[in-house]
Motif scaffolding. Structure first.
Motif, PDB file in Angstrom:
ATOM      1  N   ASN A  57       0.815  -1.213   0.000  1.00  0.00           N
ATOM      2  CA  ASN A  57       0.000   0.000   0.000  1.00  0.00           C
ATOM      3  C   ASN A  57       0.850   1.264   0.000  1.00  0.00           C
ATOM      4  N   LEU A  58       2.134   1.129   0.265  1.00  0.00           N
ATOM      5  CA  LEU A  58       3.031   2.280   0.167  1.00  0.00           C
ATOM      6  C   LEU A  58       3.507   2.519  -1.259  1.00  0.00           C
TER       7      LEU A  58
ATOM      8  N   GLN B 117      -7.712   8.622  10.163  1.00  0.00           N
ATOM      9  CA  GLN B 117      -7.106   8.252  11.441  1.00  0.00           C
ATOM     10  C   GLN B 117      -5.600   8.461  11.413  1.00  0.00           C
ATOM     11  N   ARG B 118      -4.981   8.128  10.283  1.00  0.00           N
ATOM     12  CA  ARG B 118      -3.537   8.290  10.160  1.00  0.00           C
ATOM     13  C   ARG B 118      -3.122   9.754  10.184  1.00  0.00           C
ATOM     14  N   ALA B 119      -4.014  10.655   9.739  1.00  0.00           N
ATOM     15  CA  ALA B 119      -3.659  12.073   9.639  1.00  0.00           C
ATOM     16  C   ALA B 119      -3.353  12.697  10.994  1.00  0.00           C
ATOM     17  N   GLY B 120      -4.015  12.234  12.051  1.00  0.00           N
ATOM     18  CA  GLY B 120      -3.731  12.749  13.391  1.00  0.00           C
ATOM     19  C   GLY B 120      -3.922  14.244  13.494  1.00  0.00           C
TER      20      GLY B 120
ATOM     21  N   VAL C 263       6.512  15.847   2.895  1.00  0.00           N
ATOM     22  CA  VAL C 263       7.927  15.537   3.105  1.00  0.00           C
ATOM     23  C   VAL C 263       8.656  16.784   3.585  1.00  0.00           C
ATOM     24  N   ALA C 264       8.380  17.912   2.948  1.00  0.00           N
ATOM     25  CA  ALA C 264       9.041  19.158   3.337  1.00  0.00           C
ATOM     26  C   ALA C 264       8.708  19.545   4.771  1.00  0.00           C
ATOM     27  N   ARG C 265       7.478  19.274   5.184  1.00  0.00           N
ATOM     28  CA  ARG C 265       7.089  19.609   6.558  1.00  0.00           C
ATOM     29  C   ARG C 265       7.785  18.725   7.588  1.00  0.00           C
TER      30      ARG C 265
ATOM     31  N   PHE D 108       3.225   9.752   1.713  1.00  0.00           N
ATOM     32  CA  PHE D 108       1.905   9.171   1.586  1.00  0.00           C
ATOM     33  C   PHE D 108       0.893   9.835   2.502  1.00  0.00           C
ATOM     34  N   GLY D 109       1.387  10.488   3.566  1.00  0.00           N
ATOM     35  CA  GLY D 109       0.480  11.280   4.386  1.00  0.00           C
ATOM     36  C   GLY D 109      -0.158  12.413   3.614  1.00  0.00           C
ATOM     37  N   GLY D 110       0.550  12.938   2.606  1.00  0.00           N
ATOM     38  CA  GLY D 110      -0.017  13.979   1.766  1.00  0.00           C
ATOM     39  C   GLY D 110      -0.670  13.444   0.514  1.00  0.00           C
ATOM     40  N   ALA D 111      -0.042  12.434  -0.117  1.00  0.00           N
ATOM     41  CA  ALA D 111      -0.556  11.931  -1.392  1.00  0.00           C
ATOM     42  C   ALA D 111      -1.863  11.166  -1.224  1.00  0.00           C
ATOM     43  N   THR D 112      -2.009  10.420  -0.131  1.00  0.00           N
ATOM     44  CA  THR D 112      -3.189   9.574   0.013  1.00  0.00           C
ATOM     45  C   THR D 112      -4.493  10.367   0.067  1.00  0.00           C
ATOM     46  N   PRO D 113      -4.624  11.428   0.893  1.00  0.00           N
ATOM     47  CA  PRO D 113      -5.886  12.184   0.844  1.00  0.00           C
ATOM     48  C   PRO D 113      -6.126  12.844  -0.506  1.00  0.00           C
TER      49      PRO D 113
END
Length: 381
Positions: free
Chosen positions: A57-58, A140-143, A179-181, A314-319
């Motif tokens: 999934n990654l 949920q992963r976004a926190g 990634v930059a963040r 993936f924290g940014g790309a997935t949403p």
């Protein structure tokens, strides 16, 4: 690698069986692979199988196909990956090309046109359901980053509606922003491939353009099979004119009701562009990255999952992907040509969204309604 050495004949039989019976998309594929490898044959420990789900999934591309390749690789290395992956893909590919020939021929029978118009009418609802199913885990992963999650989701939705095949730029940009963040040092080179490729799309048409569209599906489609819709629709329908809006809806429906990976929709686009050779070329180009990702990256999957930059991407790309899948419902709905099709779309939405029932029964029922519409003399062209 698994302690037990499994024969290639066994892998061919078991993965081919799943390729023939895997109706219902990724959830079904994962369940069948788990039942085979973990529960029935006990080839792979449960924890290792779950890690395989997370690792695939990654990756960009069709995750359930990559899981099928990965589990076969665990059992027999590269030969196992090639045999298992091929036998997982081929049954659905043969069937979808046969159906493409039936649905896309110059003057198909009236009942075929009715079934196509009915099933195609339900596709926009399927897209929305696919997006909704991805929301809980991603949210949920976004926190603490849920405000940014909403912004990325909206960006993906707007991109799917307005810029079609260039949507991949928005997906990659959302990932790189995260990634930059999450890093103080310059580490954007972790993901150097998608951006140069995304801005180098050939505009010449022909087999080169078909290969490019298929490559985007196989190598740049973060978030699962349904994100291929906005990636392909503008290219296949509006830029290269390989098929009409209605035929594209049929292609998506065929990808849902046939066994095996949903990504095989690209084979229908290839068939429309260049017949059976085009369908085979599109499938080969779309699935080749999955084999390469697993064969070359399998030994490094644990490190890949643990890399902060990858997790941030993936924290940014997935949403953004979820938004793009939902946004693809807009051009899909606008592609409908007849008033009765919107009634079918409404019924499909009621079946799929509040009740969360199966996609395959919805599409088959929509096709049956289309046949009845054709028999009643309603327009189905």
């Amino acid at each position: 690698m698994a302690a037990e050495k499994v024969g290639l004949g066994t892998i061919a039989w078991e993965w081919g069986r799943i390729g023939c019976t895997g109706f219902g998309g990724p959830p079904t594929h994962i369940a069948l692979l788990r039942r085979l490898c973990v529960e029935r044959r006990k080839w792979i420990p449960a924890a290792e199988f779950e890690d395989g789900i997370a690792a695939t999934n990654l990756l960009p591309g069709p995750a359930s196909t990559q899981l099928a390749i990965l589990t076969a690789w665990r059992l027999r290395g590269v030969p196992g990956a090639l045999v298992g992956g091929a036998l997982f893909i081929l049954p659905g590919l043969v069937l979808i090309l046969a159906l493409a020939a039936l649905f896309l021929e110059g003057s198909p029978p009236l009942w075929v046109r009715g079934a196509a118009a009915g099933a195609g009418a339900a596709v926009a609802a399927v897209a929305v359901q696919a997006a909704v199913s991805l929301v809980p885990a991603s949210w949920q992963r976004a926190g603490e980053g849920r405000a940014r999650w909403v912004l990325y989701l909206l960006a993906g939705a707007v991109a799917a509606v307005l810029i079609g095949p260039w949507m991949v730029l928005v997906l990659v940009a959302a990932g790189l922003l995260e990634v930059a963040r999450h890093t103080r040092r310059e580490r954007l080179a972790v993901w150097p491939l998608p951006l140069p490729l995304a801005v180098a799309a050939p505009a010449v048409g022909g087999l080169l353009s078909l290969a490019w569209v298929a490559f985007k599906v196989g190598a740049l489609s973060y978030g699962g099979g349904f994100v291929i819709i906005p990636l392909m629709q503008a290219d296949a329908v509006h830029q290269y004119h390989w098929m009409t809006d209605g035929q594209f809806l049929n292609a998506v429906a065929l990808g849902q009701i046939t066994p095996g990976p949903v990504v095989q929709t690209v084979a229908v686009v290839g068939y429309a562009a260049a017949g059976v050779p085009g369908g085979l070329l599109a499938a080969a180009v779309a699935f080749a990255p999955s084999f390469l990702f697993v064969i070359l990256g399998g030994p490094r999957f644990d490190a890949l999952r643990a890399a902060p930059a990858v997790q941030a991407f993936f924290g940014g790309a997935t949403p953004a992907v979820i938004g793009a899948i939902a946004g693809s419902a807009v051009p899909l709905a606008l592609a409908l040509q007849h008033l009765w099709q919107y009634g079918v779309l409404a019924l499909a939405a009621l079946w799929l969204l509040p009740t969360r029932r199966g996609v395959v029964p919805a599409l088959l029922a929509a096709a049956a309604l289309g046949v009845l519409a054709a028999a009643a003399g309603w327009p189905v062209a």
